[in-house]
Design a protein around this motif. Structure first.
Motif, PDB file in Angstrom:
ATOM      1  N   ARG A  48      29.565  37.549  29.911  1.00  0.00           N
ATOM      2  CA  ARG A  48      30.510  36.610  30.278  1.00  0.00           C
ATOM      3  C   ARG A  48      29.782  36.514  31.928  1.00  0.00           C
ATOM      4  NH1 ARG A  48      36.213  39.222  31.701  1.00  0.00           N
ATOM      5  NH2 ARG A  48      36.295  37.315  32.579  1.00  0.00           N
ATOM      6  N   ALA A  49      30.399  35.829  32.815  1.00  0.00           N
ATOM      7  CA  ALA A  49      30.213  35.426  34.021  1.00  0.00           C
ATOM      8  C   ALA A  49      30.711  36.535  35.009  1.00  0.00           C
ATOM      9  CB  ALA A  49      30.517  34.249  34.484  1.00  0.00           C
ATOM     10  N   ARG A  50      31.916  36.953  34.946  1.00  0.00           N
ATOM     11  CA  ARG A  50      32.611  38.094  35.747  1.00  0.00           C
ATOM     12  C   ARG A  50      31.592  39.299  35.987  1.00  0.00           C
ATOM     13  NH1 ARG A  50      38.365  40.907  35.784  1.00  0.00           N
ATOM     14  NH2 ARG A  50      38.663  41.457  38.045  1.00  0.00           N
ATOM     15  N   GLY A  51      31.284  39.621  37.051  1.00  0.00           N
ATOM     16  CA  GLY A  51      30.308  40.730  37.141  1.00  0.00           C
ATOM     17  C   GLY A  51      28.939  40.912  36.811  1.00  0.00           C
ATOM     18  N   ALA A  52      28.515  39.567  36.369  1.00  0.00           N
ATOM     19  CA  ALA A  52      27.093  39.482  36.048  1.00  0.00           C
ATOM     20  C   ALA A  52      26.258  39.353  37.524  1.00  0.00           C
ATOM     21  CB  ALA A  52      26.948  38.119  35.322  1.00  0.00           C
ATOM     22  N   PRO A  53      25.147  39.974  37.527  1.00  0.00           N
ATOM     23  CA  PRO A  53      24.107  39.959  38.781  1.00  0.00           C
ATOM     24  C   PRO A  53      23.938  38.467  39.117  1.00  0.00           C
ATOM     25  CG  PRO A  53      23.443  41.321  37.023  1.00  0.00           C
ATOM     26  CD  PRO A  53      24.717  40.460  36.132  1.00  0.00           C
ATOM     27  N   GLY A  54      24.001  37.637  38.303  1.00  0.00           N
ATOM     28  CA  GLY A  54      23.341  36.209  38.643  1.00  0.00           C
ATOM     29  C   GLY A  54      24.584  35.283  39.148  1.00  0.00           C
ATOM     30  N   LEU A  55      25.935  35.777  39.069  1.00  0.00           N
ATOM     31  CA  LEU A  55      27.097  34.958  39.441  1.00  0.00           C
ATOM     32  C   LEU A  55      26.670  34.418  40.794  1.00  0.00           C
ATOM     33  CD1 LEU A  55      29.696  34.093  38.437  1.00  0.00           C
ATOM     34  CD2 LEU A  55      30.719  36.058  39.466  1.00  0.00           C
ATOM     35  N   GLY A  56      26.771  33.001  40.955  1.00  0.00           N
ATOM     36  CA  GLY A  56      26.600  32.473  42.449  1.00  0.00           C
ATOM     37  C   GLY A  56      25.428  31.850  42.464  1.00  0.00           C
ATOM     38  N   THR A  57      24.165  32.306  41.478  1.00  0.00           N
ATOM     39  CA  THR A  57      22.967  31.732  41.620  1.00  0.00           C
ATOM     40  C   THR A  57      22.905  31.178  40.381  1.00  0.00           C
ATOM     41  OG1 THR A  57      22.169  33.782  41.100  1.00  0.00           O
ATOM     42  CG2 THR A  57      22.426  33.127  43.363  1.00  0.00           C
ATOM     43  N   ASP A  58      23.053  31.499  39.302  1.00  0.00           N
ATOM     44  CA  ASP A  58      22.895  30.898  37.861  1.00  0.00           C
ATOM     45  C   ASP A  58      23.769  29.808  37.767  1.00  0.00           C
ATOM     46  OD1 ASP A  58      22.732  30.395  35.249  1.00  0.00           O
ATOM     47  OD2 ASP A  58      22.608  32.585  34.526  1.00  0.00           O
ATOM     48  N   PRO A  59      23.465  28.810  37.595  1.00  0.00           N
ATOM     49  CA  PRO A  59      24.156  27.441  37.331  1.00  0.00           C
ATOM     50  C   PRO A  59      25.055  27.480  36.015  1.00  0.00           C
ATOM     51  CG  PRO A  59      21.962  26.895  36.796  1.00  0.00           C
ATOM     52  CD  PRO A  59      21.827  28.160  37.414  1.00  0.00           C
ATOM     53  N   LEU A  82      26.838  30.098  34.889  1.00  0.00           N
ATOM     54  CA  LEU A  82      27.619  31.068  34.960  1.00  0.00           C
ATOM     55  C   LEU A  82      28.861  30.917  35.969  1.00  0.00           C
ATOM     56  CD1 LEU A  82      25.573  34.553  35.675  1.00  0.00           C
ATOM     57  CD2 LEU A  82      26.723  33.529  33.498  1.00  0.00           C
ATOM     58  N   LEU A  83      29.903  30.569  35.169  1.00  0.00           N
ATOM     59  CA  LEU A  83      31.312  29.964  35.950  1.00  0.00           C
ATOM     60  C   LEU A  83      32.045  31.062  36.443  1.00  0.00           C
ATOM     61  CD1 LEU A  83      33.347  27.646  36.248  1.00  0.00           C
ATOM     62  CD2 LEU A  83      34.324  28.109  34.117  1.00  0.00           C
ATOM     63  N   ASP A  84      32.247  30.917  37.863  1.00  0.00           N
ATOM     64  CA  ASP A  84      32.837  31.969  38.741  1.00  0.00           C
ATOM     65  C   ASP A  84      34.399  31.489  38.640  1.00  0.00           C
ATOM     66  OD1 ASP A  84      34.077  33.784  40.211  1.00  0.00           O
ATOM     67  OD2 ASP A  84      32.656  33.121  42.293  1.00  0.00           O
ATOM     68  N   LEU A  85      35.415  31.867  37.723  1.00  0.00           N
ATOM     69  CA  LEU A  85      36.659  31.818  37.624  1.00  0.00           C
ATOM     70  C   LEU A  85      37.486  32.105  38.874  1.00  0.00           C
ATOM     71  CD1 LEU A  85      37.373  32.953  34.086  1.00  0.00           C
ATOM     72  CD2 LEU A  85      37.173  30.734  34.782  1.00  0.00           C
ATOM     73  N   SER A  86      36.978  33.255  39.704  1.00  0.00           N
ATOM     74  CA  SER A  86      37.606  33.576  40.627  1.00  0.00           C
ATOM     75  C   SER A  86      37.514  32.672  41.996  1.00  0.00           C
ATOM     76  CB  SER A  86      37.060  34.936  41.146  1.00  0.00           C
ATOM     77  OG  SER A  86      35.914  35.002  41.807  1.00  0.00           O
ATOM     78  N   ALA A  87      36.893  31.740  41.690  1.00  0.00           N
ATOM     79  CA  ALA A  87      36.386  30.499  42.939  1.00  0.00           C
ATOM     80  C   ALA A  87      37.315  29.466  42.942  1.00  0.00           C
ATOM     81  CB  ALA A  87      34.997  30.126  42.794  1.00  0.00           C
ATOM     82  N   ASP A  88      38.135  29.440  41.729  1.00  0.00           N
ATOM     83  CA  ASP A  88      38.809  28.051  41.612  1.00  0.00           C
ATOM     84  C   ASP A  88      40.370  28.873  41.322  1.00  0.00           C
ATOM     85  OD1 ASP A  88      40.507  26.226  39.947  1.00  0.00           O
ATOM     86  OD2 ASP A  88      38.951  24.880  40.541  1.00  0.00           O
ATOM     87  N   PRO A  89      41.322  28.441  42.315  1.00  0.00           N
ATOM     88  CA  PRO A  89      42.791  29.260  42.118  1.00  0.00           C
ATOM     89  C   PRO A  89      43.452  28.971  40.677  1.00  0.00           C
ATOM     90  CG  PRO A  89      42.270  28.405  44.237  1.00  0.00           C
ATOM     91  CD  PRO A  89      41.062  27.899  43.338  1.00  0.00           C
ATOM     92  N   ARG A  90      43.265  27.676  40.153  1.00  0.00           N
ATOM     93  CA  ARG A  90      43.918  27.381  38.997  1.00  0.00           C
ATOM     94  C   ARG A  90      43.408  28.047  37.922  1.00  0.00           C
ATOM     95  NH1 ARG A  90      44.306  22.387  35.194  1.00  0.00           N
ATOM     96  NH2 ARG A  90      41.960  22.312  35.761  1.00  0.00           N
ATOM     97  N   LEU A  91      42.011  27.908  37.767  1.00  0.00           N
ATOM     98  CA  LEU A  91      41.212  28.681  36.620  1.00  0.00           C
ATOM     99  C   LEU A  91      41.646  30.381  36.574  1.00  0.00           C
ATOM    100  CD1 LEU A  91      38.010  27.044  36.372  1.00  0.00           C
ATOM    101  CD2 LEU A  91      39.870  26.507  35.156  1.00  0.00           C
ATOM    102  N   LYS A  92      41.521  30.684  37.819  1.00  0.00           N
ATOM    103  CA  LYS A  92      41.855  32.135  38.032  1.00  0.00           C
ATOM    104  C   LYS A  92      43.171  32.513  37.471  1.00  0.00           C
ATOM    105  CE  LYS A  92      42.277  35.895  41.529  1.00  0.00           C
ATOM    106  NZ  LYS A  92      43.537  36.233  41.339  1.00  0.00           N
ATOM    107  N   ARG A  93      44.226  31.717  37.962  1.00  0.00           N
ATOM    108  CA  ARG A  93      45.579  32.294  37.368  1.00  0.00           C
ATOM    109  C   ARG A  93      45.686  31.780  35.621  1.00  0.00           C
ATOM    110  NH1 ARG A  93      50.795  30.685  40.293  1.00  0.00           N
ATOM    111  NH2 ARG A  93      51.481  32.262  38.770  1.00  0.00           N
ATOM    112  N   LEU A  94      45.117  30.626  35.435  1.00  0.00           N
ATOM    113  CA  LEU A  94      45.370  30.380  34.030  1.00  0.00           C
ATOM    114  C   LEU A  94      44.690  31.000  33.085  1.00  0.00           C
ATOM    115  CD1 LEU A  94      45.480  26.558  33.999  1.00  0.00           C
ATOM    116  CD2 LEU A  94      47.125  27.847  33.460  1.00  0.00           C
TER     117      LEU A  94
END
Length: 427
Positions: free
Chosen positions: A225-236, A238-250
């Motif tokens: 999964r994306a969370r905690g992955a080394p490439g988070l933020g650079t690998d297109p 890998l979806l960063d759920l924490s970057a979107d408030p709605r996705l984070k909460r849902l």
């Protein structure tokens, strides 16, 4: 009108927000049903007051509180709730696809026929002005009798990839993209030419996503999964759920309750759906449809060409001209038509005349103002619409059965015959 909601992922929000906003005079939210308490709390906060909440096993109590039920669950669960609500005499609003199997189509159709409740399938693409214009021109006879349709749809590596990281990646949940996504497109063709499919032949493949394709391209040791992955933020991918408030909460905040991971790697194990699809459909009156869907394109949009005895219509749509090199955005958000480079063009070619570009009158909001028109039909009831955009269970069944039959054809290598009501014809 008292509305209950079952299934509280992101698709529910459009309808919840409508009842809290412009359509608040049409009814109230009377009950919520979802197995995840964190998602229930997200919607309670959005509603701004306490509303009775239930787990799925309490759906009977939900029905006691409602006049109508909005179903936005995982696709494979649609039929269960739709049938129960119709049998209880309730109206039903259900997201496309109506369901995912031929058996569920039959069950829904039977329930719709025997009960008094009204069933609406929310095919919002019918309401997009460009697609409505095609329907109007065909109905007016601008190209004569339709003889063939070519429909090519491209999903990009933002939107398309997202189906391979969430629950849709499992065919048991979604029926595959030929059901979950393509029913949108099959419905458009059915509606444009006012005809029913008679036979379906298809070929499909998984060529880009999934673990085997990743290994073949040297993409080994991918994260689960994306969370905690080394490439988070650079690998297109890998979806960063924490970057979107709605996705984070849902989803991110809710995963501790049910273990559902919204940010799985698109190149991981467990992908059982296809990313390339080609379908050939013959319609009852003889028109042919050639359809293709690609889910890993560098841009997003579609091309629809309708040939007729008096001319030809060409609709070219760019919804997103290029995909940004990151995934830290909400891939489910509306408004692609406002992205940089977005465009649309509808051209009418008549025999022995100069081509005529048709003006498309867009309104404000998503899908050229189409979503607002859909919500009017859902919550205020259908208007005297000469285009007949509101879809009932028959349209829902017809579109699903093309997708289901295409999946069966791809699996067996043989064409699948359908009757006029969408059921399979015995061989």
């Amino acid at each position: 009108m008292r509305y209950a909601f079952v299934g509280l992922g992101h698709r529910a929000q459009m309808y919840v927000d409508a009842l809290l906003g412009e359509w608040s005079d049409t009814g109230e939210i009377a009950a919520l049903c979802d197995p995840n308490r964190t998602r229930l709390r997200y919607y309670l906060d959005r509603i701004g007051r306490e509303v009775p909440c239930f787990a799925p096993e309490g759906f009977g109590a939900v029905l006691d509180l409602a006049d109508a039920v909005v179903v936005t669950t995982v696709d494979a669960a649609h039929a269960r709730y739709v049938v129960a609500a119709l049998d209880a005499g309730k109206d039903v609003v259900v997201e496309k696809p109506l369901c995912t199997t031929a058996e569920d189509c039959a069950a829904v159709a039977e329930a719709a026929e025997r009960g008094p409740g009204r069933l609406v399938v929310t095919f919002n693409y019918r309401y997009s002005p460009r697609n409505s214009a095609v329907r109007r021109l065909v109905a007016e006879g601008a190209i004569g009798e339709v003889t063939s349709v070519h429909f090519c749809w491209a999903l990009d590596t933002v939107h398309g990839a997202d189906y391979f990281r969430r629950w849709h990646r499992d065919r048991a949940n979604s029926g595959g993209l030929l059901v979950h996504k393509s029913t949108h497109h099959f419905d458009l063709v059915n509606w444009w030419i006012a005809d029913a499919a008679a036979s379906v032949y298809a070929q499909t493949s998984l060529r880009f996503y999934g673990a085997a394709n990743a290994r073949a391209r040297g993409l080994a040791d991918r994260p689960v999964r994306a969370r905690g992955a080394p490439g988070l933020g650079t690998d297109p991918f890998l979806l960063d759920l924490s970057a979107d408030p709605r996705l984070k909460r849902l989803y991110l905040d809710a995963e501790q309750e049910d273990g559902y991971l919204r940010d799985q790697d698109v190149f991981g194990e467990g992908v059982t759906i296809d990313d390339n699809m080609a379908v050939l459909v013959r319609y009852e009156r003889g028109a042919l449809l050639t359809y293709s869907l690609n889910a890993h394109a560098p841009a997003e949009g579609y091309r629809a060409v309708l040939n007729g005895t008096a001319g030809r219509l060409e609709l070219d749509v760019v919804e997103r001209a290029w995909t940004p090199p990151h995934a830290a955005i909400d891939p489910t958000a509306s408004g692609k038509e406002h992205a940089a480079g977005a465009s649309e063009r509808l051209v009418l070619h008549r025999h022995w005349r100069e081509p005529e570009e048709i003006v498309i009158g867009n309104g404000a909001g998503a899908h050229g103002g189409g979503d607002a028109l859909l919500l009017d039909d859902v919550f205020r009831g259908p208007s005297q619409d000469p285009l007949a955009r509101q879809a009932g269970y028959r349209a829902g069944v017809a579109s699903v059965m093309i997708g289901v039959s295409a999946g069966l054809s791809a699996a067996t290598g043989a064409p699948v015959a359908l009757t006029a009501d969408g059921t399979r014809r015995a061989n």
